[in-house]
Design a protein around this motif. Sequence first.
Motif, PDB file in Angstrom:
ATOM      1  N   THR A  89      31.152 -53.891 -15.549  1.00 49.16           N
ATOM      2  CA  THR A  89      31.335 -53.230 -16.835  1.00 49.16           C
ATOM      3  C   THR A  89      32.777 -53.391 -17.293  1.00 49.16           C
ATOM      4  OG1 THR A  89      29.714 -51.547 -16.206  1.00 49.16           O
ATOM      5  CG2 THR A  89      31.117 -51.069 -18.101  1.00 49.16           C
ATOM      6  N   THR A  90      32.957 -53.961 -18.474  1.00 47.05           N
ATOM      7  CA  THR A  90      34.307 -54.125 -19.023  1.00 47.05           C
ATOM      8  C   THR A  90      34.484 -53.374 -20.347  1.00 47.05           C
ATOM      9  OG1 THR A  90      33.668 -56.179 -20.142  1.00 47.05           O
ATOM     10  CG2 THR A  90      34.612 -56.383 -17.928  1.00 47.05           C
ATOM     11  N   LYS A  91      33.387 -52.821 -20.907  1.00 49.68           N
ATOM     12  CA  LYS A  91      33.455 -52.078 -22.174  1.00 49.68           C
ATOM     13  C   LYS A  91      32.142 -51.369 -22.418  1.00 49.68           C
ATOM     14  CE  LYS A  91      32.041 -56.197 -24.770  1.00 49.68           C
ATOM     15  NZ  LYS A  91      32.432 -57.196 -25.798  1.00 49.68           N
ATOM     16  N   PRO A  92      32.148 -50.317 -23.264  1.00 50.88           N
ATOM     17  CA  PRO A  92      33.260 -49.430 -23.545  1.00 50.88           C
ATOM     18  C   PRO A  92      33.357 -48.396 -22.432  1.00 50.88           C
ATOM     19  CG  PRO A  92      31.345 -48.727 -24.771  1.00 50.88           C
ATOM     20  CD  PRO A  92      30.925 -49.948 -24.000  1.00 50.88           C
ATOM     21  N   GLY A  93      34.402 -47.552 -22.462  1.00 52.57           N
ATOM     22  CA  GLY A  93      34.546 -46.529 -21.439  1.00 52.57           C
ATOM     23  C   GLY A  93      35.969 -46.030 -21.334  1.00 52.57           C
ATOM     24  N   LEU A  94      36.234 -45.262 -20.286  1.00 50.13           N
ATOM     25  CA  LEU A  94      37.584 -44.757 -20.044  1.00 50.13           C
ATOM     26  C   LEU A  94      38.442 -45.898 -19.512  1.00 50.13           C
ATOM     27  CD1 LEU A  94      36.725 -41.384 -18.226  1.00 50.13           C
ATOM     28  CD2 LEU A  94      37.231 -41.726 -20.653  1.00 50.13           C
ATOM     29  N   LYS A 114      33.340 -66.983  -7.006  1.00 47.84           N
ATOM     30  CA  LYS A 114      32.088 -66.638  -7.703  1.00 47.84           C
ATOM     31  C   LYS A 114      32.280 -66.616  -9.218  1.00 47.84           C
ATOM     32  CE  LYS A 114      30.252 -65.742  -3.669  1.00 47.84           C
ATOM     33  NZ  LYS A 114      29.270 -66.677  -3.062  1.00 47.84           N
ATOM     34  N   PRO A 115      31.226 -66.883  -9.968  1.00 49.73           N
ATOM     35  CA  PRO A 115      31.277 -66.704 -11.429  1.00 49.73           C
ATOM     36  C   PRO A 115      31.391 -65.214 -11.764  1.00 49.73           C
ATOM     37  CG  PRO A 115      29.438 -68.121 -10.784  1.00 49.73           C
ATOM     38  CD  PRO A 115      29.955 -67.488  -9.537  1.00 49.73           C
ATOM     39  N   TYR A 116      31.897 -64.936 -12.959  1.00 48.90           N
ATOM     40  CA  TYR A 116      32.100 -63.557 -13.402  1.00 48.90           C
ATOM     41  C   TYR A 116      31.305 -63.324 -14.679  1.00 48.90           C
ATOM     42  CZ  TYR A 116      34.823 -59.205 -14.001  1.00 48.90           C
ATOM     43  OH  TYR A 116      35.234 -57.891 -14.100  1.00 48.90           O
ATOM     44  N   ILE A 117      30.633 -62.161 -14.767  1.00 48.27           N
ATOM     45  CA  ILE A 117      29.831 -61.827 -15.943  1.00 48.27           C
ATOM     46  C   ILE A 117      30.277 -60.471 -16.480  1.00 48.27           C
ATOM     47  CG2 ILE A 117      27.502 -61.617 -16.890  1.00 48.27           C
ATOM     48  CD1 ILE A 117      26.455 -63.034 -14.385  1.00 48.27           C
ATOM     49  N   PRO A 118      31.104 -60.453 -17.535  1.00 43.72           N
ATOM     50  CA  PRO A 118      31.524 -59.176 -18.143  1.00 43.72           C
ATOM     51  C   PRO A 118      30.323 -58.501 -18.805  1.00 43.72           C
ATOM     52  CG  PRO A 118      32.930 -61.003 -18.835  1.00 43.72           C
ATOM     53  CD  PRO A 118      31.720 -61.599 -18.207  1.00 43.72           C
ATOM     54  N   ILE A 119      30.218 -57.179 -18.653  1.00 44.95           N
ATOM     55  CA  ILE A 119      29.054 -56.442 -19.140  1.00 44.95           C
ATOM     56  C   ILE A 119      29.450 -55.333 -20.118  1.00 44.95           C
ATOM     57  CG2 ILE A 119      27.111 -54.977 -18.446  1.00 44.95           C
ATOM     58  CD1 ILE A 119      26.799 -57.868 -17.528  1.00 44.95           C
ATOM     59  N   HIS A 120      28.674 -55.247 -21.197  1.00 47.37           N
ATOM     60  CA  HIS A 120      28.776 -54.152 -22.167  1.00 47.37           C
ATOM     61  C   HIS A 120      27.907 -53.014 -21.637  1.00 47.37           C
ATOM     62  CE1 HIS A 120      28.302 -51.835 -25.823  1.00 47.37           C
ATOM     63  NE2 HIS A 120      29.038 -52.670 -26.537  1.00 47.37           N
ATOM     64  N   HIS A 121      28.526 -51.877 -21.380  1.00 50.48           N
ATOM     65  CA  HIS A 121      27.856 -50.749 -20.732  1.00 50.48           C
ATOM     66  C   HIS A 121      26.562 -50.332 -21.440  1.00 50.48           C
ATOM     67  CE1 HIS A 121      27.652 -46.980 -18.414  1.00 50.48           C
ATOM     68  NE2 HIS A 121      27.408 -46.361 -19.557  1.00 50.48           N
ATOM     69  N   MET A 122      26.597 -50.208 -22.771  1.00 46.82           N
ATOM     70  CA  MET A 122      25.423 -49.744 -23.508  1.00 46.82           C
ATOM     71  C   MET A 122      24.325 -50.801 -23.564  1.00 46.82           C
ATOM     72  SD  MET A 122      27.057 -47.425 -26.548  1.00 46.82           S
ATOM     73  CE  MET A 122      28.222 -48.657 -27.101  1.00 46.82           C
ATOM     74  N   ALA A 124      23.699 -52.769 -21.157  1.00 46.97           N
ATOM     75  CA  ALA A 124      23.059 -52.648 -19.841  1.00 46.97           C
ATOM     76  C   ALA A 124      22.042 -51.510 -19.846  1.00 46.97           C
ATOM     77  CB  ALA A 124      24.118 -52.420 -18.766  1.00 46.97           C
ATOM     78  N   HIS A 125      22.417 -50.358 -20.421  1.00 46.67           N
ATOM     79  CA  HIS A 125      21.470 -49.241 -20.529  1.00 46.67           C
ATOM     80  C   HIS A 125      20.225 -49.657 -21.307  1.00 46.67           C
ATOM     81  CE1 HIS A 125      23.069 -45.670 -18.649  1.00 46.67           C
ATOM     82  NE2 HIS A 125      24.221 -45.728 -19.290  1.00 46.67           N
ATOM     83  N   ALA A 126      20.428 -50.418 -22.372  1.00 46.32           N
ATOM     84  CA  ALA A 126      19.316 -50.798 -23.248  1.00 46.32           C
ATOM     85  C   ALA A 126      18.332 -51.741 -22.564  1.00 46.32           C
ATOM     86  CB  ALA A 126      19.857 -51.448 -24.517  1.00 46.32           C
ATOM     87  N   LEU A 127      18.801 -52.485 -21.577  1.00 42.83           N
ATOM     88  CA  LEU A 127      17.968 -53.499 -20.926  1.00 42.83           C
ATOM     89  C   LEU A 127      17.464 -53.088 -19.549  1.00 42.83           C
ATOM     90  CD1 LEU A 127      20.193 -56.534 -21.912  1.00 42.83           C
ATOM     91  CD2 LEU A 127      17.853 -56.166 -22.713  1.00 42.83           C
ATOM     92  N   ASN A 333      21.721 -56.485 -15.878  1.00 40.91           N
ATOM     93  CA  ASN A 333      22.205 -57.113 -17.103  1.00 40.91           C
ATOM     94  C   ASN A 333      22.855 -58.455 -16.777  1.00 40.91           C
ATOM     95  OD1 ASN A 333      24.415 -56.092 -19.859  1.00 40.91           O
ATOM     96  ND2 ASN A 333      22.694 -57.482 -19.810  1.00 40.91           N
ATOM     97  N   GLY A 334      23.583 -58.500 -15.662  1.00 36.66           N
ATOM     98  CA  GLY A 334      24.159 -59.762 -15.208  1.00 36.66           C
ATOM     99  C   GLY A 334      23.084 -60.786 -14.887  1.00 36.66           C
ATOM    100  N   ALA A 335      21.993 -60.323 -14.279  1.00 37.61           N
ATOM    101  CA  ALA A 335      20.892 -61.226 -13.928  1.00 37.61           C
ATOM    102  C   ALA A 335      20.229 -61.797 -15.184  1.00 37.61           C
ATOM    103  CB  ALA A 335      19.859 -60.489 -13.076  1.00 37.61           C
ATOM    104  N   GLU A 336      20.034 -60.922 -16.200  1.00 36.31           N
ATOM    105  CA  GLU A 336      19.425 -61.398 -17.445  1.00 36.31           C
ATOM    106  C   GLU A 336      20.343 -62.415 -18.136  1.00 36.31           C
ATOM    107  OE1 GLU A 336      16.210 -59.994 -19.120  1.00 36.31           O
ATOM    108  OE2 GLU A 336      16.839 -57.901 -19.325  1.00 36.31           O
ATOM    109  N   LYS A 337      21.643 -62.178 -18.085  1.00 38.14           N
ATOM    110  CA  LYS A 337      22.585 -63.128 -18.681  1.00 38.14           C
ATOM    111  C   LYS A 337      22.635 -64.423 -17.872  1.00 38.14           C
ATOM    112  CE  LYS A 337      25.492 -59.987 -21.299  1.00 38.14           C
ATOM    113  NZ  LYS A 337      26.854 -59.641 -21.724  1.00 38.14           N
ATOM    114  N   TRP A 338      22.533 -64.313 -16.578  1.00 32.38           N
ATOM    115  CA  TRP A 338      22.510 -65.495 -15.718  1.00 32.38           C
ATOM    116  C   TRP A 338      21.309 -66.375 -16.056  1.00 32.38           C
ATOM    117  CZ3 TRP A 338      25.552 -67.523 -11.762  1.00 32.38           C
ATOM    118  CH2 TRP A 338      24.950 -68.496 -10.958  1.00 32.38           C
TER     119      TRP A 338
END
Length: 385
Positions: A89-94, A114-122, A124-127, A333-338
């Motif tokens: 998770t890289t956004k949004p948040g504290l 390893k490859p890196y997959i930045p994730i939008h927190h919301m 991820a919740h939606a998926l 969410n990372g898996a779906e993006k992968w």
Amino acid sequence: MIRKFVDDRPAIILGIETSCDDTGCGIVDTTGKILGEAINSQHLTHLKHGGIIPAIAGKMHRQHITTVCEDALRSANLRLRNIDAIATTTKPGLPLSLAVGNEFGKYLCRIGNKPYIPIHHMEAHALTVRIEQKVYFPYLVLLVSGGHSLLAIVENVDKFYTLGTTLDNAPGEILDKIARRLKLANMPEFSHMNGGQAIENAASKASNPTKFFFEPVLTKKRDCQFSFAGISNKIFKYLNTETFDIDDVYNFCAAVQLSFAKHICLRTQRAMEFINNMNLISQEKRTLVVSGGVACNNFLAKTLEIVCLERGFKFVRTPPRLCNDNGVMIAWNGAEKWMTNINVLRDREEIEMVSIEKNASFGESWIERVQEANIKCKLVKLNRL
């Protein structure tokens, strides 16, 4: 199509979640199998302070993130070399919390190549729901939590259309404040619960749930925007002038819960009407997915299920154990993006440049489109509760 390696095995993704006050790590493969997970909750620590203290949250993430990730790997009987990519998770948040996860995720990428997959927190919740249920795109999602409230159409893994969001405070935040004002944490049966859980449990004990009533807000605003500040102002104004015995505390919590549910249901119903009027989702695929911490509330789920039944939508709730912030939802969410090869970073310099964002939009805003549609909407009767 699921991307596989030459040995025909599913890819394995490790997910890290530190957007707020929970340090989570989850490991899933691209078939949706949860291989391992671990979490360190800061709930009781922040409960003592009456709310989340960002500096304390960041410090505790740093203290526990290594152990949490090691525990997740151990529970999966895997090592870092078995992981195909790191999602974080890289956004949004504290900011202080996000920074810990981002730094640690990039560290794992460096030492493990390893490859890196930045994730939008919301996002991820939606998926998250798709890890356990076959929910096909597009669908309507309602996210309700301590930090967010929004309605959006999920077009695919990387495309979202926001129909409405909060104008002020998130529902979970307000429920926590009401619970503190009622001093529910001082009662042994509620002392271990967050505000929303305490109010739900107290409401279930109500002897006269209709004794108190709060007028709905924004009823003349024909959009999908949420406002919980107006409701809370009425509630606190009442609390400042009255004292309750224990039975009235339960009855009061029932009224609070119903007022929140009605407001959420009316906005959600209008989003359904918008989708139906514009024929944005075919009739046989119309689905409402509910996620986020407040989605654990069973009363709210029942009210939304009634609305779905009346408006021809299938009701799907993300499993409660995956509604709150956790590493599994980030890994998925990372898996779906992968699988769709979206935002999977392999270049070392590009990975090191990934930064965190305190605030982040959720896809494309369709809020004005909903307002322009000017849909008159009367909440369906919820008398089957």
